[in-house]
Enzyme design. Structure first.
Site, short mmCIF file in Angstrom:
data_model
loop_
_atom_site.label_atom_id
_atom_site.label_comp_id
_atom_site.label_asym_id
_atom_site.label_seq_id
_atom_site.Cartn_x
_atom_site.Cartn_y
_atom_site.Cartn_z
CE LYS A 141 5.87 1.48 -0.68
NZ LYS A 141 4.83 0.45 -0.60
CD GLU A 160 2.58 -4.12 -2.41
OE1 GLU A 160 1.78 -3.43 -1.75
OE2 GLU A 160 2.32 -4.61 -3.51
NE ARG A 215 -1.77 4.81 5.72
CZ ARG A 215 -0.87 4.24 4.90
NH1 ARG A 215 0.08 4.96 4.36
NH2 ARG A 215 -0.93 2.97 4.63
P1 ATP Z 1 1.94 3.37 0.08
O1 ATP Z 1 0.52 3.79 -0.19
O2 ATP Z 1 2.87 4.50 0.03
O3 ATP Z 1 2.35 2.20 -0.74
P2 ATP Z 1 1.67 1.47 2.15
O4 ATP Z 1 1.19 1.53 3.54
O5 ATP Z 1 0.87 0.67 1.19
O6 ATP Z 1 1.90 2.92 1.62
P3 ATP Z 1 3.77 -0.38 2.61
O7 ATP Z 1 4.97 -0.64 1.80
O8 ATP Z 1 2.75 -1.42 2.69
O9 ATP Z 1 3.14 0.97 2.07
O10 ATP Z 1 4.18 0.13 4.06
C1 ATP Z 1 5.16 -0.44 4.90
C2 ATP Z 1 4.89 0.06 6.29
O11 ATP Z 1 4.95 1.48 6.35
C3 ATP Z 1 3.50 -0.34 6.77
O12 ATP Z 1 3.58 -0.82 8.09
C4 ATP Z 1 2.72 0.94 6.68
O13 ATP Z 1 1.67 0.94 7.57
C5 ATP Z 1 3.79 1.99 6.97
N1 ATP Z 1 3.44 3.30 6.41
C6 ATP Z 1 3.18 3.58 5.11
N2 ATP Z 1 2.85 4.87 4.95
C7 ATP Z 1 2.90 5.43 6.18
C8 ATP Z 1 2.64 6.74 6.70
N3 ATP Z 1 2.27 7.73 5.90
N4 ATP Z 1 2.81 6.94 8.02
C9 ATP Z 1 3.19 5.94 8.82
N5 ATP Z 1 3.43 4.70 8.42
C10 ATP Z 1 3.29 4.43 7.11
MG MG Z 2 0.68 -1.06 0.36
#
Ligand code: ATP
Ligand code: MG
Length: 559
Positions: free
Chosen positions: A273, A39, A263
């Site tokens: 983020k 995202e 994760r």
């Molecule tokens: P954040 O809370 O940092 O925004 P998110 O999962 O909402 O994390 P996205 O931009 O939706 O962020 O993530 C893109 C991809 O990265 C998704 O497939 C998510 O599952 C993966 N991802 C995010 N954080 C991790 C993590 N700590 N370990 C492994 N994969 C991750």
């Molecule tokens: Mg997200």
């Protein structure tokens, strides 16, 4: 391959590799297509790096491809700055997306498919408020209640949905929900929201839309449109898988499949983020690419290499159980990499003047030293040896403890790649601080041609006062004082106040005036350093990437 070896090779596959190999062997897929779906609401962090390495790594291993797809369904938090940084970070890590795509590319198709569900009696417009919907949802042990709008006829729903799209209702006035099962043991299946009204400007579609699809409606269908074979996400989406399959089945479209892994987080860091954005917006750091940030751009500026980050991701692997990787492992990976390729240079961070009283004024001799003992091809360089030298202030002690092998009155030390010197006396200012150390050098002790027969234990680095040039050196420590800042009530209260120290008076070899941002060096005895973009023509700025040894781990052990 013997059967034993074949078995061992098979055993070392991770669970996703096993699934993919089975799918290829059975002919379910002839090739694989994965995607990385960020995202664009912030910069990528080290957790994302593991997901990038996993998705691109699997495709590379099995001759497939990977799309980069922006999950841009929330216009309020998303921005093109983030889109651009994400593309740059994925490429910097060494991966080449087959396509760069956006969920917003599919808004029209998703809208048409929503109408397909409505026509099948599988979706309805609900005018209940958010609170009412929550109250009707039930609990994991009690079924929910049907919405009073659940049985509206398809034709009427269609007309209402078109009005939603046309902007005839204000934000939050109604939603489109899937009609599934308010008694499902899976709470996600209790008539999930598919669309909400949000009259907000979108960074790509502008004001064309005022209804935006929810994650559950956008994600699986986007996967299907692209023909994604293995849609890999993190464990919190396990309960969403049933809905993912439900949507695809009822639309009768390409059956992408979702798989989940746990994760990967990092100690002494936050991997969210939203939290990282707070650090930037509240000026706890100097930006998303501050070298203390656990973002990919932060690591890049700090001097990490893509190879070291990929190695780190490889070593922590994939699994179903959440894990917190130790920061020391990441540091180990960058040391391993830079040890092989970083050129060695001398730098003195906190200079103290040494005067060689028996060395003629105005004389210069050139001392030869290796650029990188690990790489014979890196060659040699010369350093000016003169009467006045800089040494590190903490390489001298006036009243040393026992077993102190560096410079102290009456003691000898070797200047690396040069001569042995002996400290005879010191000069002090009125406050009693040592301002100069007076030494004699042993002319027969020159490195490589030493006939002095002297044995000294300590070897220290040094620079010629007349040759050295000023530099700023930024020394970083962990950004947080605790291993798991996210578990604290206020993660910002655990910020390390000493995470940045600046050596303002540092001096370096004159060769270090001709450097480019991103160039990496080992400063002998001090650690690995990377040229910062803040450098100016007369004054390079260096970031300490990592120390030579794991000083932190040692300190922790000592307690
Ligand atoms: P954040 O809370 O940092 O925004 P998110 O999962 O909402 O994390 P996205 O931009 O939706 O962020 O993530 C893109 C991809 O990265 C998704 O497939 C998510 O599952 C993966 N991802 C995010 N954080 C991790 C993590 N700590 N370990 C492994 N994969 C991750
Ligand atoms: Mg997200």
């Amino acid at each position: 391959m013997s059967t034993e070896n074949a078995a061992a090779a098979a055993e070392s596959l991770n669970f996703l590799e096993e699934i993919i190999e089975a799918d290829l062997a059975s002919g379910k897929h002839t090739s694989i297509l994965t995607r990385f779906p960020p995202e664009p609401n912030g910069y990528l962090h080290i957790g994302h790096a593991t997901s990038i390495c996993l998705n691109f790594g699997l495709a590379l291993k099995y001759g497939g491809k990977t799309n980069l797809r922006f999950d841009d369904t929330n216009p309020v938090t998303e921005d093109t700055e983030y889109v651009e940084s994400i593309i740059a970070d994925v490429r910097w890590l060494g991966f080449d997306p087959a396509n760069i795509l956006y969920a917003s590319d599919y808004f029209e198709q998703l809208y048409e498919w929503a109408k397909v569900l409505i026509n099948k009696g599988l979706a309805y417009v609900d005018f209940s408020s958010a609170e009412e919907i929550a109250a009707m949802k039930g609990t994991p042990t009690e079924p929910g209640r049907n919405s009073p709008y659940r049985d509206t006829a398809p034709e009427e729903n269609l007309a209402l949905f078109e009005k939603m799209k046309a902007g005839e209702f204000p934000d939050g006035h109604c939603t489109l929900r899937a009609k599934i099962d308010m008694a499902s043991p899976n709470m996600i299946m209790r008539d999930p929201l598919l669309y909400r009204i949000k009259k907000a400007h979108h960074h790509r579609t502008g004001d064309a839309w005022c209804i935006y699809p929810m994650y559950d409606w956008a994600h699986g269908q986007s996967d299907s449109i692209e023909g994604i074979t293995h849609s890999i996400c993190t464990m919190e989406f396990v309960p969403h898988r049933e809905l993912y399959d439900w949507c695809i089945n009822h639309l009768g479209i390409f059956p992408s499949k979702q798989y989940e892994f746990a994760r990967r987080n990092l100690s002494y860091a936050v991997t969210s983020k939203r939290k990282l954005k707070q650090l930037v917006e509240e000026n706890h750091v100097r930006g998303w690419d501050d070298p203390r940030m656990p973002t990919i751009s932060g690591y890049r500026r700090r001097g990490y290499t893509p190879e070291s980050i990929r190695e780190f991701c490889d070593r922590i692997g994939v699994g179903k159980r959440e894990m917190v990787a130790d920061m020391s492992l990441l540091e180990f990976c960058i040391r391993e990499d830079l040890n092989k390729r970083a050129l060695r240079r001398f730098a003195v961070l906190d200079p103290l003047k040494v005067v060689i009283t028996n060395y003629p004024e105005g004389q210069t001799e050139w001392m030869e030293t290796e650029n990188n003992p690990e790489d014979p091809d890196a060659g040699k360089r010369t350093l000016a040896f003169t009467r006045e030298l800089w040494i590190e202030r903490d390489d001298f002690m006036e009243n040393p403890p026992p077993k102190y092998f560096r410079l102290s009155p009456g003691n000898m030390v070797r200047l690396k790649s040069a001569f042995i010197i002996r400290c005879d006396s010191v000069a002090k200012d009125t406050a009693g601080n040592v301002t100069e150390v007076h030494c004699t050098y042993i002319p027969e002790s020159r490195s490589g041609q030493d006939t002095s027969g002297l044995k000294v234990q300590g070897v220290i680095h040094w620079l010629s006062v007349s040759e050295a040039v000023p530099a700023e050196v930024r020394l970083y420590d962990r950004l947080f004082q605790v291993e798991d800042p996210a578990s604290e009530e206020d993660f910002k209260s655990t910020l390390n106040p000493n995470s940045l120290r600046v050596a303002e008076n540092a001096v370096v070899e004159p060769a270090l005036l001709q450097v480019q941002p991103g160039d990496k060096f080992q400063f002998t005895r001090l650690g690995y350093f990377c040229v910062d973009p803040d450098s100016t023509p007369g004054k390079p700025v260096f970031n300490r990437t990592v120390t030579l040894k794991d000083a932190w781990a040692k300190e922790q052990k000592k307690g």
